[in-house]
Scaffold this motif. Structure first.
Motif, PDB file in Angstrom:
ATOM      1  N   PHE A 356       0.828  -1.205   0.000  1.00 20.53           N
ATOM      2  CA  PHE A 356       0.000   0.000   0.000  1.00 20.53           C
ATOM      3  C   PHE A 356       0.866   1.260   0.000  1.00 20.53           C
ATOM      4  O   PHE A 356       0.547   2.243  -0.681  1.00 20.53           O
ATOM      5  N   VAL A 357       1.966   1.237   0.750  1.00 23.89           N
ATOM      6  CA  VAL A 357       2.857   2.398   0.793  1.00 23.89           C
ATOM      7  C   VAL A 357       3.475   2.655  -0.577  1.00 23.89           C
ATOM      8  O   VAL A 357       3.509   3.800  -1.061  1.00 23.89           O
ATOM      9  N   VAL A 358       3.957   1.594  -1.232  1.00 22.70           N
ATOM     10  CA  VAL A 358       4.568   1.746  -2.560  1.00 22.70           C
ATOM     11  C   VAL A 358       3.553   2.275  -3.564  1.00 22.70           C
ATOM     12  O   VAL A 358       3.828   3.208  -4.334  1.00 22.70           O
ATOM     13  N   ILE A 359       2.352   1.707  -3.562  1.00 28.71           N
ATOM     14  CA  ILE A 359       1.313   2.130  -4.504  1.00 28.71           C
ATOM     15  C   ILE A 359       0.922   3.585  -4.261  1.00 28.71           C
ATOM     16  O   ILE A 359       0.741   4.376  -5.200  1.00 28.71           O
ATOM     17  N   THR A 360       0.812   3.966  -2.984  1.00 29.04           N
ATOM     18  CA  THR A 360       0.451   5.347  -2.637  1.00 29.04           C
ATOM     19  C   THR A 360       1.511   6.325  -3.116  1.00 29.04           C
ATOM     20  O   THR A 360       1.201   7.383  -3.678  1.00 29.04           O
ATOM     21  N   ILE A 361       2.775   5.980  -2.901  1.00 27.62           N
ATOM     22  CA  ILE A 361       3.871   6.857  -3.331  1.00 27.62           C
ATOM     23  C   ILE A 361       3.869   7.014  -4.849  1.00 27.62           C
ATOM     24  O   ILE A 361       3.985   8.131  -5.371  1.00 27.62           O
ATOM     25  N   LEU A 362       3.721   5.908  -5.571  1.00 27.56           N
ATOM     26  CA  LEU A 362       3.760   5.976  -7.037  1.00 27.56           C
ATOM     27  C   LEU A 362       2.560   6.728  -7.596  1.00 27.56           C
ATOM     28  O   LEU A 362       2.666   7.405  -8.628  1.00 27.56           O
ATOM     29  N   THR A 363       1.421   6.659  -6.905  1.00 28.95           N
ATOM     30  CA  THR A 363       0.209   7.303  -7.409  1.00 28.95           C
ATOM     31  C   THR A 363       0.303   8.821  -7.342  1.00 28.95           C
ATOM     32  O   THR A 363      -0.516   9.525  -7.954  1.00 28.95           O
ATOM     33  N   VAL A 364       1.302   9.354  -6.631  1.00 24.79           N
ATOM     34  CA  VAL A 364       1.530  10.806  -6.622  1.00 24.79           C
ATOM     35  C   VAL A 364       1.729  11.321  -8.049  1.00 24.79           C
ATOM     36  O   VAL A 364       1.308  12.434  -8.388  1.00 24.79           O
ATOM     37  N   PHE A 365       2.326  10.484  -8.912  1.00 23.72           N
ATOM     38  CA  PHE A 365       2.549  10.911 -10.299  1.00 23.72           C
ATOM     39  C   PHE A 365       1.232  11.037 -11.057  1.00 23.72           C
ATOM     40  O   PHE A 365       1.127  11.831 -11.998  1.00 23.72           O
ATOM     41  N   LEU A 366       0.204  10.269 -10.657  1.00 24.44           N
ATOM     42  CA  LEU A 366      -1.108  10.422 -11.283  1.00 24.44           C
ATOM     43  C   LEU A 366      -1.828  11.662 -10.774  1.00 24.44           C
ATOM     44  O   LEU A 366      -2.565  12.308 -11.507  1.00 24.44           O
ATOM     45  N   SER A 367      -1.594  12.003  -9.513  1.00 20.75           N
ATOM     46  CA  SER A 367      -2.345  13.097  -8.895  1.00 20.75           C
ATOM     47  C   SER A 367      -1.843  14.478  -9.300  1.00 20.75           C
ATOM     48  O   SER A 367      -2.597  15.446  -9.226  1.00 20.75           O
ATOM     49  N   CYS A 368      -0.589  14.565  -9.718  1.00 20.58           N
ATOM     50  CA  CYS A 368      -0.012  15.868 -10.039  1.00 20.58           C
ATOM     51  C   CYS A 368      -0.044  16.145 -11.539  1.00 20.58           C
ATOM     52  O   CYS A 368      -0.120  15.215 -12.344  1.00 20.58           O
ATOM     53  N   GLU A 369       0.024  17.414 -11.894  1.00 24.82           N
ATOM     54  CA  GLU A 369      -0.117  17.824 -13.288  1.00 24.82           C
ATOM     55  C   GLU A 369       1.176  17.718 -14.084  1.00 24.82           C
ATOM     56  O   GLU A 369       1.147  17.618 -15.299  1.00 24.82           O
ATOM     57  N   ASN A 370       2.315  17.788 -13.409  1.00 21.81           N
ATOM     58  CA  ASN A 370       3.590  17.697 -14.124  1.00 21.81           C
ATOM     59  C   ASN A 370       4.636  17.041 -13.236  1.00 21.81           C
ATOM     60  O   ASN A 370       4.407  16.795 -12.041  1.00 21.81           O
ATOM     61  N   ILE A 371       5.810  16.768 -13.807  1.00 21.09           N
ATOM     62  CA  ILE A 371       6.855  16.025 -13.104  1.00 21.09           C
ATOM     63  C   ILE A 371       7.399  16.814 -11.912  1.00 21.09           C
ATOM     64  O   ILE A 371       7.579  16.257 -10.819  1.00 21.09           O
ATOM     65  N   SER A 372       7.662  18.093 -12.099  1.00 22.09           N
ATOM     66  CA  SER A 372       8.233  18.886 -11.008  1.00 22.09           C
ATOM     67  C   SER A 372       7.290  18.948  -9.815  1.00 22.09           C
ATOM     68  O   SER A 372       7.717  18.859  -8.658  1.00 22.09           O
ATOM     69  N   GLU A 373       5.999  19.086 -10.091  1.00 21.52           N
ATOM     70  CA  GLU A 373       5.022  19.106  -9.009  1.00 21.52           C
ATOM     71  C   GLU A 373       4.997  17.770  -8.267  1.00 21.52           C
ATOM     72  O   GLU A 373       4.866  17.724  -7.036  1.00 21.52           O
ATOM     73  N   SER A 374       5.152  16.681  -9.029  1.00 23.65           N
ATOM     74  CA  SER A 374       5.165  15.342  -8.425  1.00 23.65           C
ATOM     75  C   SER A 374       6.342  15.192  -7.469  1.00 23.65           C
ATOM     76  O   SER A 374       6.185  14.702  -6.340  1.00 23.65           O
ATOM     77  N   PHE A 375       7.521  15.601  -7.895  1.00 21.40           N
ATOM     78  CA  PHE A 375       8.705  15.466  -7.041  1.00 21.40           C
ATOM     79  C   PHE A 375       8.634  16.403  -5.835  1.00 21.40           C
ATOM     80  O   PHE A 375       9.105  16.046  -4.741  1.00 21.40           O
ATOM     81  N   ASN A 376       8.036  17.565  -6.010  1.00 23.64           N
ATOM     82  CA  ASN A 376       7.866  18.469  -4.876  1.00 23.64           C
ATOM     83  C   ASN A 376       6.917  17.861  -3.833  1.00 23.64           C
ATOM     84  O   ASN A 376       7.137  17.996  -2.620  1.00 23.64           O
ATOM     85  N   TYR A 377       5.886  17.208  -4.324  1.00 23.28           N
ATOM     86  CA  TYR A 377       4.938  16.558  -3.399  1.00 23.28           C
ATOM     87  C   TYR A 377       5.608  15.389  -2.683  1.00 23.28           C
ATOM     88  O   TYR A 377       5.434  15.200  -1.468  1.00 23.28           O
ATOM     89  N   LEU A 378       6.380  14.591  -3.435  1.00 24.88           N
ATOM     90  CA  LEU A 378       7.107  13.474  -2.815  1.00 24.88           C
ATOM     91  C   LEU A 378       8.104  13.996  -1.780  1.00 24.88           C
ATOM     92  O   LEU A 378       8.311  13.367  -0.733  1.00 24.88           O
ATOM     93  N   ARG A 379       8.699  15.121  -2.085  1.00 19.97           N
ATOM     94  CA  ARG A 379       9.643  15.735  -1.148  1.00 19.97           C
ATOM     95  C   ARG A 379       8.931  16.101   0.157  1.00 19.97           C
ATOM     96  O   ARG A 379       9.477  15.912   1.258  1.00 19.97           O
ATOM     97  N   ALA A 380       7.709  16.625   0.040  1.00 22.71           N
ATOM     98  CA  ALA A 380       6.932  16.952   1.233  1.00 22.71           C
ATOM     99  C   ALA A 380       6.587  15.699   2.027  1.00 22.71           C
ATOM    100  O   ALA A 380       6.565  15.714   3.267  1.00 22.71           O
ATOM    101  N   MET A 381       6.319  14.583   1.327  1.00 26.25           N
ATOM    102  CA  MET A 381       5.952  13.332   1.991  1.00 26.25           C
ATOM    103  C   MET A 381       7.096  12.746   2.801  1.00 26.25           C
ATOM    104  O   MET A 381       6.871  12.016   3.777  1.00 26.25           O
ATOM    105  N   ILE A 382       8.331  13.023   2.411  1.00 23.35           N
ATOM    106  CA  ILE A 382       9.480  12.470   3.137  1.00 23.35           C
ATOM    107  C   ILE A 382      10.101  13.495   4.085  1.00 23.35           C
ATOM    108  O   ILE A 382      11.203  13.299   4.600  1.00 23.35           O
ATOM    109  N   GLY A 383       9.409  14.607   4.312  1.00 25.89           N
ATOM    110  CA  GLY A 383       9.865  15.587   5.291  1.00 25.89           C
ATOM    111  C   GLY A 383      10.741  16.682   4.748  1.00 25.89           C
ATOM    112  O   GLY A 383      11.438  17.365   5.522  1.00 25.89           O
TER     113      GLY A 383
END
Length: 463
Positions: A356-383
Motif C-alpha cells: 500500500f505504501v509503494v502504490i500510494t507513493i507511485l500514485t503521486v505521479f497520477l495526482s499531479c499535473e507535471n513532473i516537477s510538481e510530483s517530485f515536490n509533493y514526494l519531497r513533502a511526503m518524506i519531510g
C-alpha cells in the motif's frame, strides 16, 4: 447523464427497464440498442453522432476484412487494407480526443473544444480487439449491425464496464436471463457502486482537493500523506464504483459481466495488486500485445520488458501525459523488482503495508499535473519541508478520520468474508433480513446527497 445522476436513477433507468421487459424476446436487442442511442443522445447529439459513425466504421472494416481474407482467398492480400483503416481510425479517434496537441484532427468535423466521448478508451480497446480477432480468424465478422452496436455502445457497459472480447460478449448474450432474481442482484450491485462513488469517493475527493490547494512548499509530512492516501482511495472507489454500477445495471437486463476490481489496494504483494486492478484491461494487453510478442521471442528479459510496457501503456491510457507514463513504468518496474526478491520471506501484514505504501507513493505521479510538481509533493511526503504536523493536519484527521477508516476497511475483502461466514451460520437470517433494509437506506442517503450537491461528476480519470 451518468449512472450517478438523478435523471438516470429515477428517470432513464426505470423507464428503460420497463421498455425492455415488455419488449418481445426477439426484439430485445433492438430495444436495448435504441435505448443506448437515447442514452448517448442525453450526453449530446454530437456524442451520439460520433458513436454511430464509430460503430459503422468498425462494422464495415471487420466485414470487408473477413470477406477479403477468409471468403475470397484470391483477394486475401488486400484484407490488411480495411483492417488497417479500422485500427488507425480507432487509434486516431482516441488520441485526438485525449491529447490536446491532436485536437485539430476532430475540430473540422464540428466537435467543440470541450467535447469528450465518455468511455472512449474502453470501447476503443473493445473495438480494436474485435478487429484483431476477425483479422486473425478467431471469430467471424458480425453480420448483425445491432449486435455489434450493443458491443460497442450498449449503455449498461459504456462508461466503465469490463472490456471483454467479442466472443465472450456473445456468450454472455446467449446466457442472459431476465428474471426477478437477476434484478435483485443487479440493484444490490448498483447501490454498492453508488455508495462507493457518492459517499466514499466524493468525500475523499473533497479532502484531496483541499490538501491539493495548499502550497506544496508548506505541506507537513502527515498532511501530504493524507492527501496521497485520499487520492488513491478516491481513484479506487470512483473506478470500482462506476464499474459496479454498470455491472449492476447489466444484471438487471440479464447480462452477467465480470467485475473489474477484486480488492486490489491491500494486497500482500505488488504483483497481486496488478492481478486485481482493472482486471480486463490488463488481460486485454496480455492477449493482444504480450502473448503475440512472447510467441515470437521467448526470453525472461522480454517477459520483464513486456510487463513494464503493459503498465506503461495503462498509465498512458489513464492520463495521456508523461506523468501517467511514469506511473505505469514505475508500477511495472516495481513488479519486476519484487519478482527478483520473491525469496525474501515476509509476513502477510507486512506485505500489505509495504504494498500500500509503494502504490500510494507511485500514485503521486497520477495526482499531479507535471513532473516537477510530483517530485515536490514526494519531497513533502518524506519531510523535505521540515514540518511533520500542524493544526490543519489535526483538523483534517478530526474531520475525515471516520470516512478514511471506513474506506480502508471496505477496500479490503474483510467485510465480504464476514458476510459470507455469517450466511453459512444459523444467524444467516440476520443478513437476509437486514441486507435489503441497509441497501434501501444507503440508496436513500446517496440520492439525498446527489440532490443536495446537484450532481456527482468528480471523476478523476476519464477512460
Amino acid at each position: 447523464m451518468t449512472y450517478s445522476s438523478l435523471l438516470f436513477i429515477y428517470g432513464f433507468f426505470p423507464l428503460s427497464l420497463a421498455v425492455y421487459f415488455i419488449t418481445p424476446k426477439k426484439l430485445k436487442d433492438i430495444s436495448l440498442f435504441l435505448l443506448s442511442i437515447v442514452f448517448c443522445g442525453f450526453f449530446s447529439l454530437k456524442f451520439l453522432f460520433f458513436m454511430l459513425i464509430y460503430t459503422v466504421v468498425n462494422y464495415t472494416s471487420a466485414r470487408l476484412t473477413y470477406k477479403l481474407k477468409w471468403k475470397e482467398s484470391k483477394y486475401g492480400k488486400f484484407s490488411s487494407i480495411p483492417f488497417a483503416i479500422g485500427i488507425i481510425f480507432n487509434i486516431i479517434s482516441l488520441l485526438s480526443f485525449r491529447m490536446e496537441m491532436l485536437a485539430w484532427i476532430h475540430k473540422p468535423f464540428g466537435f467543440s473544444e470541450g467535447f469528450f466521448p465518455f468511455g472512449i478508451s474502453l470501447f476503443t480497446l473493445s473495438a480494436t480487439g474485435y478487429l484483431i480477432d476477425v483479422y486473425k480468424g478467431r471469430i467471424r465478422a458480425e453480420i448483425n449491425f445491432i449486435r455489434l452496436g450493443l458491443f460497442i455502445m450498449m449503455f449498461t457497459r459504456l462508461l466503465m464496464c469490463p472490456v471483454v472480447s467479442y466472443d465472450n460478449f456473445l456468450k454472455i448474450c446467449r446466457k442472459r436471463k431476465v428474471r426477478l432474481s437477476e434484478l435483485g442482484t443487479g440493484m444490490e450491485f448498483f447501490v454498492k457502486g453508488l455508495v462507493k462513488k457518492i459517499i466514499v469517493a466524493d468525500t475523499l475527493f473533497m479532502l484531496y482537493s483541499v490538501i491539493k490547494s495548499i502550497d506544496v512548499r508548506n505541506l507537513p509530512v502527515l498532511t501530504a500523506w493524507l492527501g496521497a492516501v485520499a487520492y488513491i482511495l478516491c481513484i479506487y472507489f470512483t473506478l470500482s464504483g462506476i464499474s459496479d454500477m454498470g455491472i449492476g445495471i447489466s444484471y438487471c437486463f440479464g447480462f452477467r459481466f465480470p467485475q473489474s476490481f477484486n480488492y486490489p489496494l491491500f494486497s500482500s504483494r505488488i504483483r497481486h495488486f496488478s492481478a486485481k486492478w482493472h482486471i480486463q484491461i490488463i488481460q486485454w494487453f496480455r492477449k493482444y500485445a504480450v502473448h503475440p510478442l512472447h510467441s515470437v521471442i521467448n526470453s525472461k528479459y522480454i517477459n520483464g520488458f513486456t510487463a513494464v510496457c503493459v503498465w506503461t501503456l495503462l498509465g498512458f491510457l489513464y492520463t495521456f501525459n508523461l506523468n501517467g507514463i511514469i506511473w505505469g513504468f514505475l508500477m511495472g518496474l516495481a513488479i519486476i523488482i519484487e519478482g527478483k526478491l520473491k525469496n525474501i520471506r515476509m509476513l502477510k501484514s507486512t506485505g500489505i503495508i509495504y504494498t500500500f505504501v509503494v502504490i500510494t507513493i507511485l500514485t503521486v505521479f497520477l495526482s499531479c499535473e507535471n513532473i516537477s510538481e510530483s517530485f515536490n509533493y514526494l519531497r513533502a511526503m518524506i519531510g523535505g519541508n521540515k514540518v511533520i504536523v500542524d493544526s490543519l493536519t489535526a483538523y483534517f484527521l478530526k474531520s475525515y478520520i471516520i470516512i478514511l477508516l471506513v474506506a480502508i476497511y471496505t477496500s479490503t475483502d474483510l467485510l465480504r468474508n464476514m458476510t459470507a461466514r455469517i450466511s453459512r451460520t444459523r444467524f444467516r437470517f440476520i443478513t437476509a433480513v437486514f441486507s435489503p433494509i441497509v441497501t434501501i437506506i444507503l440508496f436513500a442517503v446517496c440520492t439525498a446527497l446527489i440532490s443536495y450537491t446537484g450532481s456527482s461528476e468528480n471523476i478523476l480519470i476519464q477512460l
